[in-house]
Design a protein around this motif. Sequence first.
Motif, PDB file in Angstrom:
ATOM      1  N   ALA A   1       0.842  -1.189   0.000  1.00 23.20           N
ATOM      2  CA  ALA A   1       0.000   0.000   0.000  1.00 23.20           C
ATOM      3  C   ALA A   1       0.881   1.245   0.000  1.00 23.20           C
ATOM      4  N   GLU A   2       0.516   2.195  -0.886  1.00 24.84           N
ATOM      5  CA  GLU A   2       1.264   3.454  -0.972  1.00 24.84           C
ATOM      6  C   GLU A   2       0.288   4.608  -1.006  1.00 24.84           C
ATOM      7  N   VAL A   3       0.789   5.777  -0.669  1.00 26.55           N
ATOM      8  CA  VAL A   3      -0.021   6.988  -0.772  1.00 26.55           C
ATOM      9  C   VAL A   3       0.409   7.732  -2.033  1.00 26.55           C
ATOM     10  N   ASN A   4      -0.561   8.302  -2.745  1.00 26.09           N
ATOM     11  CA  ASN A   4      -0.213   9.046  -3.963  1.00 26.09           C
ATOM     12  C   ASN A   4      -0.484  10.541  -3.776  1.00 26.09           C
ATOM     13  N   SER A   5      -0.332  11.290  -4.848  1.00 23.63           N
ATOM     14  CA  SER A   5      -0.412  12.751  -4.755  1.00 23.63           C
ATOM     15  C   SER A   5      -1.829  13.263  -4.519  1.00 23.63           C
ATOM     16  N   SER A   6      -2.834  12.395  -4.534  1.00 24.03           N
ATOM     17  CA  SER A   6      -4.214  12.833  -4.267  1.00 24.03           C
ATOM     18  C   SER A   6      -4.492  13.005  -2.781  1.00 24.03           C
ATOM     19  N   CYS A   7      -3.531  12.657  -1.951  1.00 25.53           N
ATOM     20  CA  CYS A   7      -3.737  12.744  -0.500  1.00 25.53           C
ATOM     21  C   CYS A   7      -3.997  14.180  -0.071  1.00 25.53           C
ATOM     22  N   LYS A   8      -5.069  14.350   0.697  1.00 26.41           N
ATOM     23  CA  LYS A   8      -5.452  15.681   1.210  1.00 26.41           C
ATOM     24  C   LYS A   8      -5.119  15.814   2.691  1.00 26.41           C
ATOM     25  N   MET A   9      -4.365  14.853   3.214  1.00 30.89           N
ATOM     26  CA  MET A   9      -4.013  14.849   4.643  1.00 30.89           C
ATOM     27  C   MET A   9      -5.265  14.889   5.523  1.00 30.89           C
ATOM     28  N   TYR A  10      -6.284  14.231   5.048  1.00 31.40           N
ATOM     29  CA  TYR A  10      -7.565  14.201   5.736  1.00 31.40           C
ATOM     30  C   TYR A  10      -7.484  13.344   7.002  1.00 31.40           C
ATOM     31  N   ARG A  11      -6.529  12.433   7.006  1.00 29.59           N
ATOM     32  CA  ARG A  11      -6.190  11.605   8.182  1.00 29.59           C
ATOM     33  C   ARG A  11      -7.222  10.533   8.525  1.00 29.59           C
TER      34      ARG A  11
END
Length: 66
Positions: free
Chosen positions: A33-43
Amino acid sequence: MARLVIHNGKITDRDAFIKICPFNALEIKSGVAEVNSSCKMYRLCVRKGPEGAAEIVEDLNFPLFY
Ligand code: SF4
């Protein structure tokens, strides 16, 4: 600035884990699992995922000691 770090060793069901993110910012690449650039740091993944699976890390861009 903060960034999200994924600890795959804490995730048993990666398919379920990536579905937590409402922005499709979590994806599986080469089996992890990876995080991509769509992350909004919504947590949401930090709160709803397995304990310790997603972690917010503060980047320190300045020296701690002068
Ligand atoms: S912090 Fe929010 S936007 Fe980023 S991956 Fe987690 S749930 Fe998605």
